[in-house]
Scaffold this motif. Structure first.
Motif, mmCIF file in Angstrom:
data_model
loop_
_atom_site.group_PDB
_atom_site.id
_atom_site.type_symbol
_atom_site.label_atom_id
_atom_site.label_comp_id
_atom_site.label_asym_id
_atom_site.label_seq_id
_atom_site.Cartn_x
_atom_site.Cartn_y
_atom_site.Cartn_z
ATOM 1 N N LYS A 317 0.822 -1.215 0.000
ATOM 2 C CA LYS A 317 0.000 0.000 0.000
ATOM 3 C C LYS A 317 0.856 1.265 0.000
ATOM 4 N N SER A 318 1.840 1.333 0.879
ATOM 5 C CA SER A 318 2.670 2.544 0.927
ATOM 6 C C SER A 318 3.515 2.674 -0.332
ATOM 7 N N GLY A 319 3.978 1.532 -0.875
ATOM 8 C CA GLY A 319 4.745 1.571 -2.118
ATOM 9 C C GLY A 319 3.903 2.002 -3.305
ATOM 10 N N LEU A 320 2.681 1.482 -3.381
ATOM 11 C CA LEU A 320 1.799 1.849 -4.497
ATOM 12 C C LEU A 320 1.435 3.329 -4.473
ATOM 13 N N LYS A 321 1.208 3.869 -3.279
ATOM 14 C CA LYS A 321 0.888 5.303 -3.183
ATOM 15 C C LYS A 321 2.026 6.146 -3.748
ATOM 16 N N GLU A 322 3.264 5.768 -3.402
ATOM 17 C CA GLU A 322 4.439 6.490 -3.918
ATOM 18 C C GLU A 322 4.536 6.327 -5.438
ATOM 19 N N ALA A 323 4.356 5.090 -5.897
ATOM 20 C CA ALA A 323 4.496 4.809 -7.333
ATOM 21 C C ALA A 323 3.428 5.535 -8.144
ATOM 22 N N VAL A 324 2.190 5.492 -7.681
ATOM 23 C CA VAL A 324 1.092 6.150 -8.392
ATOM 24 C C VAL A 324 1.336 7.657 -8.475
ATOM 25 N N GLN A 325 1.802 8.227 -7.379
ATOM 26 C CA GLN A 325 2.104 9.671 -7.375
ATOM 27 C C GLN A 325 3.177 9.988 -8.409
ATOM 28 N N TRP A 326 4.203 9.135 -8.511
ATOM 29 C CA TRP A 326 5.284 9.373 -9.483
ATOM 30 C C TRP A 326 4.742 9.270 -10.906
ATOM 31 N N TYR A 327 3.961 8.225 -11.169
ATOM 32 C CA TYR A 327 3.425 8.054 -12.520
ATOM 33 C C TYR A 327 2.505 9.206 -12.900
ATOM 34 N N TRP A 328 1.692 9.644 -11.946
ATOM 35 C CA TRP A 328 0.783 10.734 -12.263
ATOM 36 C C TRP A 328 1.543 12.015 -12.573
ATOM 37 N N SER A 329 2.619 12.243 -11.831
ATOM 38 C CA SER A 329 3.418 13.473 -12.018
ATOM 39 C C SER A 329 4.248 13.432 -13.297
#
Length: 332
Positions: A317-329
């Protein structure tokens, strides 16, 4: 970024093969931030120059455009190097099924070239990317390092052969080696494009375009998804350890929890909908199971914790939140 990484001696010169790839470029960046001198060897077959372009201006960074299938390139890259983080490989089970010869040339012959070059350059330690695919048809759960099954793909065979060669070079030539069996690594800089894109970046990109991702099978296959910063921590621990018992062996690199594909899709929708609520209504398609796929994968990380002091900070969960934020940015 993980702020709990072990400190390396800034005087070390470290070679990262495949340093323009997903994991390799993250390692290069971390090592340079630590003050190390970094050489990156890559032929850009799957690595991308944009992953490391921001490092070119760093005087401690050296890019060597070369191929591990060429022994001379390997020897050139190993000159003056203290440690090697060998990430260069052709990943993907489907790719190896479609083209087993090239996978073998890169992953086996290229690996052997790097071992020979490391031995001849008297490198202190050779840390290499192994794979959870080595567990093959083993039904043991969780996976422990000394119990493996029969390989289920050409890719799995190549990664197991890596472990055998590393073991022989340790015993025969005294080269210190550590193998890291990666379990479904994900995170920033992982390529969402191409026929062999990993599931997380591929699904993220599809959801962002309102396209329906295809799940192979009924979605109950599960994986021990492992965030990139956990992997970086393990690579650094493999360099800094002075525990003789920790050398010349292999370790699982994972978080130690499994998530099935249906659960993964639910989490991705939840985290992406923070940026775009319309993603919640994108449907999912189920297709046939993929040849060579292992149904379930879950790692025991007890050995890494005991011998290397591994302490993974990012669950799914914490990894996906970071990854999703990076992809969105970066990809929107």
């Amino acid at each position: 970024m993980n702020n709990t990484l072990p400190n390396l001696n800034a005087k070390y010169h470290i070679l990262v093969t495949g340093g323009a790839g997903f994991i390799g470029s993250n390692l290069c960046e971390t090592l340079l931030n630590n003050g190390n001198t970094v050489s990156c060897l890559d032929n850009f077959s799957t690595g991308k120059k944009e992953n490391i372009a921001h490092l070119y201006s760093n005087p401690k960074f050296r890019l060597i455009e070369g191929d591990i299938r060429n022994l001379e390139d390997c020897q050139n890259a190993c000159k003056g190097v203290d440690y090697i983080l060998h990430q260069a490989a052709l990943g993907s089970v489907p790719r190896s099924i479609n083209d087993p010869i090239t996978s073998n040339e890169v992953n086996v012959s290229g690996f052997l070239n790097m071992l020979v070059a490391a031995r001849d350059a008297q490198v202190k330690r050779f840390v290499y990317a192994a794979s959870s695919s080595t567990y093959g048809d083993s039904k043991n759960m969780p996976k422990v390092e000394d119990i493996i099954g029969r390989p289920l793909s050409p890719y799995a065979i190549t990664k197991y052969v890596n472990e055998l060669y590393a073991d022989i070079f340790s015993k025969t030539y005294g080269l210190e080696t550590i193998g890291l069996r990666y379990f479904n690594v994900f995170g920033r800089k992982q390529d969402p494009n191409g026929a062999y894109a990993a599931v997380i970046p591929k699904f993220v990109m599809q959801f962002m375009k309102y396209e329906s991702p295809v799940i192979n099978g009924d979605g109950t296959y599960s994986r021990d998804f492992t965030y990139i910063d956990n992997v970086i921590q393990m690579n650094l621990l493999a360099i800094v350890t002075d525990n003789k018992e920790a050398l010349n062996t292999v370790y699982n690199v994972a978080f130690g929890e499994r998530t099935n594909l249906n659960e993964l899709v639910g989490l991705l929708k939840e985290y992406l909908s923070v940026y775009d609520p319309k993603i919640t209504v994108v449907s999912v398609i189920h297709g046939p199971n993929r040849p060579g796929d292992v149904p379930h994968s879950l790692a025991s990380v007890d050995k890494a914790k005991k011998l290397l002091g591994y302490d993974p900070k990012y669950d799914i969960k914490s990894g996906l939140k970071e990854a999703v934020q990076w992809y969105w940015s970066n990809l929107k």
